[in-house]
Design a protein around this motif. Structure first.
Motif, PDB file in Angstrom:
ATOM      1  N   PHE A 106       0.810  -1.212   0.000  1.00  0.00           N
ATOM      2  CA  PHE A 106       0.000   0.000   0.000  1.00  0.00           C
ATOM      3  C   PHE A 106       0.852   1.275   0.000  1.00  0.00           C
ATOM      4  CE2 PHE A 106      -3.405  -2.906   1.281  1.00  0.00           C
ATOM      5  CZ  PHE A 106      -4.459  -2.420   0.521  1.00  0.00           C
ATOM      6  N   ALA A 107       2.051   1.220   0.561  1.00  0.00           N
ATOM      7  CA  ALA A 107       2.923   2.398   0.537  1.00  0.00           C
ATOM      8  C   ALA A 107       3.328   2.737  -0.897  1.00  0.00           C
ATOM      9  CB  ALA A 107       4.156   2.160   1.406  1.00  0.00           C
ATOM     10  N   SER A 108       3.708   1.730  -1.663  1.00  0.00           N
ATOM     11  CA  SER A 108       4.066   1.958  -3.067  1.00  0.00           C
ATOM     12  C   SER A 108       2.847   2.375  -3.882  1.00  0.00           C
ATOM     13  CB  SER A 108       4.685   0.697  -3.670  1.00  0.00           C
ATOM     14  OG  SER A 108       5.954   0.441  -3.105  1.00  0.00           O
ATOM     15  N   LEU A 109       1.682   1.808  -3.541  1.00  0.00           N
ATOM     16  CA  LEU A 109       0.458   2.193  -4.238  1.00  0.00           C
ATOM     17  C   LEU A 109       0.168   3.682  -4.026  1.00  0.00           C
ATOM     18  CD1 LEU A 109      -2.087   1.589  -5.859  1.00  0.00           C
ATOM     19  CD2 LEU A 109      -3.173   0.819  -3.725  1.00  0.00           C
ATOM     20  N   GLN A 110       0.343   4.163  -2.804  1.00  0.00           N
ATOM     21  CA  GLN A 110       0.102   5.584  -2.537  1.00  0.00           C
ATOM     22  C   GLN A 110       1.076   6.459  -3.319  1.00  0.00           C
ATOM     23  OE1 GLN A 110      -2.439   7.233  -0.258  1.00  0.00           O
ATOM     24  NE2 GLN A 110      -1.765   8.508  -1.980  1.00  0.00           N
ATOM     25  N   THR A 111       2.343   6.033  -3.400  1.00  0.00           N
ATOM     26  CA  THR A 111       3.327   6.782  -4.184  1.00  0.00           C
ATOM     27  C   THR A 111       2.933   6.826  -5.653  1.00  0.00           C
ATOM     28  OG1 THR A 111       5.110   6.140  -2.671  1.00  0.00           O
ATOM     29  CG2 THR A 111       5.765   6.898  -4.850  1.00  0.00           C
ATOM     30  N   GLU A 112       2.474   5.705  -6.160  1.00  0.00           N
ATOM     31  CA  GLU A 112       2.029   5.634  -7.554  1.00  0.00           C
ATOM     32  C   GLU A 112       0.844   6.554  -7.807  1.00  0.00           C
ATOM     33  OE1 GLU A 112      -0.601   2.508 -10.087  1.00  0.00           O
ATOM     34  OE2 GLU A 112       1.042   1.647  -8.917  1.00  0.00           O
ATOM     35  N   ASP A 142       0.507  -4.606 -19.344  1.00  0.00           N
ATOM     36  CA  ASP A 142       0.381  -3.249 -18.818  1.00  0.00           C
ATOM     37  C   ASP A 142       1.368  -2.997 -17.679  1.00  0.00           C
ATOM     38  OD1 ASP A 142      -1.559  -2.586 -20.633  1.00  0.00           O
ATOM     39  OD2 ASP A 142      -3.236  -2.806 -19.264  1.00  0.00           O
ATOM     40  N   LYS A 143       1.541  -3.976 -16.816  1.00  0.00           N
ATOM     41  CA  LYS A 143       2.510  -3.805 -15.731  1.00  0.00           C
ATOM     42  C   LYS A 143       3.936  -3.737 -16.271  1.00  0.00           C
ATOM     43  CE  LYS A 143       0.606  -5.041 -11.302  1.00  0.00           C
ATOM     44  NZ  LYS A 143       0.677  -5.918 -10.114  1.00  0.00           N
ATOM     45  N   PHE A 144       4.196  -4.439 -17.332  1.00  0.00           N
ATOM     46  CA  PHE A 144       5.510  -4.372 -17.956  1.00  0.00           C
ATOM     47  C   PHE A 144       5.724  -2.989 -18.565  1.00  0.00           C
ATOM     48  CE2 PHE A 144       8.617  -5.311 -21.361  1.00  0.00           C
ATOM     49  CZ  PHE A 144       9.609  -5.903 -20.600  1.00  0.00           C
ATOM     50  N   LEU A 145       4.698  -2.445 -19.223  1.00  0.00           N
ATOM     51  CA  LEU A 145       4.798  -1.098 -19.787  1.00  0.00           C
ATOM     52  C   LEU A 145       5.085  -0.082 -18.686  1.00  0.00           C
ATOM     53  CD1 LEU A 145       1.836  -1.123 -22.346  1.00  0.00           C
ATOM     54  CD2 LEU A 145       4.262  -0.959 -22.911  1.00  0.00           C
ATOM     55  N   TRP A 146       4.382  -0.203 -17.550  1.00  0.00           N
ATOM     56  CA  TRP A 146       4.613   0.717 -16.439  1.00  0.00           C
ATOM     57  C   TRP A 146       6.056   0.604 -15.945  1.00  0.00           C
ATOM     58  CZ3 TRP A 146       1.723   4.484 -13.996  1.00  0.00           C
ATOM     59  CH2 TRP A 146       2.214   4.948 -12.773  1.00  0.00           C
ATOM     60  N   SER A 147       6.561  -0.616 -15.817  1.00  0.00           N
ATOM     61  CA  SER A 147       7.916  -0.832 -15.307  1.00  0.00           C
ATOM     62  C   SER A 147       8.975  -0.338 -16.278  1.00  0.00           C
ATOM     63  CB  SER A 147       8.132  -2.323 -15.007  1.00  0.00           C
ATOM     64  OG  SER A 147       7.258  -2.760 -13.980  1.00  0.00           O
ATOM     65  N   ASP A 185       9.659   2.887  -9.809  1.00  0.00           N
ATOM     66  CA  ASP A 185       9.815   1.711  -8.956  1.00  0.00           C
ATOM     67  C   ASP A 185       8.538   1.341  -8.199  1.00  0.00           C
ATOM     68  OD1 ASP A 185      12.502   1.445  -9.634  1.00  0.00           O
ATOM     69  OD2 ASP A 185      13.117   2.863  -8.076  1.00  0.00           O
ATOM     70  N   THR A 186       7.457   2.090  -8.435  1.00  0.00           N
ATOM     71  CA  THR A 186       6.271   1.906  -7.601  1.00  0.00           C
ATOM     72  C   THR A 186       5.480   0.652  -7.929  1.00  0.00           C
ATOM     73  OG1 THR A 186       5.052   3.356  -9.113  1.00  0.00           O
ATOM     74  CG2 THR A 186       6.006   4.365  -7.147  1.00  0.00           C
ATOM     75  N   THR A 187       5.625   0.118  -9.108  1.00  0.00           N
ATOM     76  CA  THR A 187       4.919  -1.116  -9.444  1.00  0.00           C
ATOM     77  C   THR A 187       5.867  -2.053 -10.176  1.00  0.00           C
ATOM     78  OG1 THR A 187       2.785  -0.010  -9.627  1.00  0.00           O
ATOM     79  CG2 THR A 187       2.981  -2.141 -10.685  1.00  0.00           C
ATOM     80  N   ASP A 188       6.000  -3.254  -9.655  1.00  0.00           N
ATOM     81  CA  ASP A 188       6.848  -4.264 -10.261  1.00  0.00           C
ATOM     82  C   ASP A 188       6.068  -4.970 -11.365  1.00  0.00           C
ATOM     83  OD1 ASP A 188       9.439  -5.737  -9.983  1.00  0.00           O
ATOM     84  OD2 ASP A 188       8.073  -7.428  -9.701  1.00  0.00           O
ATOM     85  N   THR A 189       6.736  -5.809 -12.123  1.00  0.00           N
ATOM     86  CA  THR A 189       6.050  -6.584 -13.164  1.00  0.00           C
ATOM     87  C   THR A 189       5.253  -7.749 -12.564  1.00  0.00           C
ATOM     88  OG1 THR A 189       7.986  -8.005 -13.500  1.00  0.00           O
ATOM     89  CG2 THR A 189       7.825  -6.023 -14.863  1.00  0.00           C
ATOM     90  N   LYS A 190       5.379  -7.971 -11.280  1.00  0.00           N
ATOM     91  CA  LYS A 190       4.731  -9.109 -10.607  1.00  0.00           C
ATOM     92  C   LYS A 190       3.215  -8.981 -10.592  1.00  0.00           C
ATOM     93  CE  LYS A 190       4.288 -11.165  -5.987  1.00  0.00           C
ATOM     94  NZ  LYS A 190       4.042 -12.526  -6.499  1.00  0.00           N
ATOM     95  N   LEU A 191       2.523 -10.044 -10.960  1.00  0.00           N
ATOM     96  CA  LEU A 191       1.082 -10.179 -10.773  1.00  0.00           C
ATOM     97  C   LEU A 191       0.833 -11.112  -9.588  1.00  0.00           C
ATOM     98  CD1 LEU A 191       1.153  -9.064 -13.734  1.00  0.00           C
ATOM     99  CD2 LEU A 191      -0.852 -10.485 -14.185  1.00  0.00           C
ATOM    100  N   ARG A 192      -0.361 -11.026  -9.037  1.00  0.00           N
ATOM    101  CA  ARG A 192      -0.706 -11.890  -7.902  1.00  0.00           C
ATOM    102  C   ARG A 192      -1.013 -13.308  -8.379  1.00  0.00           C
ATOM    103  NH1 ARG A 192      -5.094  -9.983  -3.460  1.00  0.00           N
ATOM    104  NH2 ARG A 192      -3.272  -9.493  -2.187  1.00  0.00           N
TER     105      ARG A 192
END
Length: 310
Positions: free
Chosen positions: A28-34, A265-270, A275-282
């Motif tokens: 959630f800390a990284s989510l808030q930064t994003e 989409d997560k790869f595009l963001w990375s 650094d706020t979102t990794d390529t990792k999915l749940r």
């Protein structure tokens, strides 16, 4: 927050994405930064819990926490926002709207239930229940190409006439005949076409904006491209050609290997270097390995330098 209308829903909208710790809990800390990064951008608006937000793989407690954090930040920044209340279950989607209505989003975004294909009467029943629960907040139908129930232009027309509270649709565009049919429908809803084909959608007189995958790369660059499209369509189309070249060369090969749209989409963001979102999915879904980021960035700087200012 002022509610959107079919006339004010336009431009480039970017999804928040959910960062996960290695143990699959939400960071959630990284989510808030994003969210802070996005609310300080010049984007037309933001939305939560789309495909890239992995709405399909959250607990309801997590959905509430994400929605509350997101809404609070958007209200503080005075940026329009849509809460994605989508779920494969119609009951859960309805409950998500009821619980988050007090957060006063500019609109709700929903999908059709996604286990069984809906006949027309079922489509009407679903939207009637959703719109009644959301009232007076308007609704946008997110009709992705992989949905069980995919509408054609005539289907969109029928729904727009039936439900004035339905202010927008997210569609997968087609060829010249599809655009011709969409123009003939003369829809009274905002039509959002794919981010990488936005210039074509606007040139064809159909699109008013995009829930943009390209904004994942660089929100500001995506917004600048949109402004260019409106002022110089030929230059906008030239940039679209380069966008498609980059996607075809660097991103779609991962799709052909079986990676999901959320992974892309997560790869595009990375790729942006944030650094706020990794390529990792749940779990159980797989993201694209970070080892590819450096190589793809090199290609990106050559093909689309304005989207790779890192």
């Amino acid at each position: 927050m002022e509610h959107l209308t079919s006339g004010t829903l336009n431009g480039i909208w970017c999804s928040i994405q959910i960062p996960f710790n290695q143990n699959d809990t939400i960071d959630f800390a990284s989510l808030q930064t994003e969210i802070n990064i996005l609310t300080n951008s010049s984007l037309s608006g933001l939305y939560s819990n789309g495909t890239a937000g992995e709405f399909f793989n959250q607990t309801e407690l997590e959905f509430d926490q994400i929605s509350e954090m997101f809404a609070s930040s958007c209200h503080q920044a005075n940026i329009p926002f849509q809460i994605g209340a989508s779920h494969m279950s119609p009951v859960i989607s309805l409950e998500r709207i009821k619980r988050t209505k007090a957060l006063q989003p500019s609109a709700f975004q929903i999908i059709y239930p996604d286990w069984l294909t809906l006949n027309y009467d079922e489509q009407l029943s679903f939207l009637d229940g959703i719109i009644e629960a959301a009232d007076p907040i308007p609704v946008v139908l997110y009709n992705a190409g992989h949905s069980k129930t995919v509408l054609n232009p005539c289907g969109f027309k029928k729904l727009s006439e039936e439900f004035p509270q339905l202010i927008g649709i997210k569609v997968v565009d087609g060829g010249p005949e599809w655009y011709k049919e969409m123009r003939e429908m003369d829809l009274e809803v905002a039509v959002f076409t794919p981010g990488h084909r936005l210039a074509t959608g606007i040139k064809e007189g159909v699109s008013t904006g995009s829930y943009s995958n390209i904004a994942c790369l660089d929100p500001e660059a995506a917004q600048i491209w949109y402004d260019i499209i409106l002022s110089d369509i030929d230059e906008g189309l030239r940039i679209e050609t380069k966008v498609l070249e980059f996607l075809n060369k660097c991103i779609l090969p991962f799709s052909k290997k079986g990676y999901s749209d959320a992974a892309l989409d997560k790869f595009l963001w990375s790729l942006s270097g944030r650094d706020t979102t990794d390529t990792k999915l749940r779990w159980p879904y797989k993201g694209i390995d970070r080892e590819y980021l450096g190589e793809i960035r090199k290609y990106g700087r050559k093909i689309l330098p304005q989207f790779f200012n890192i």
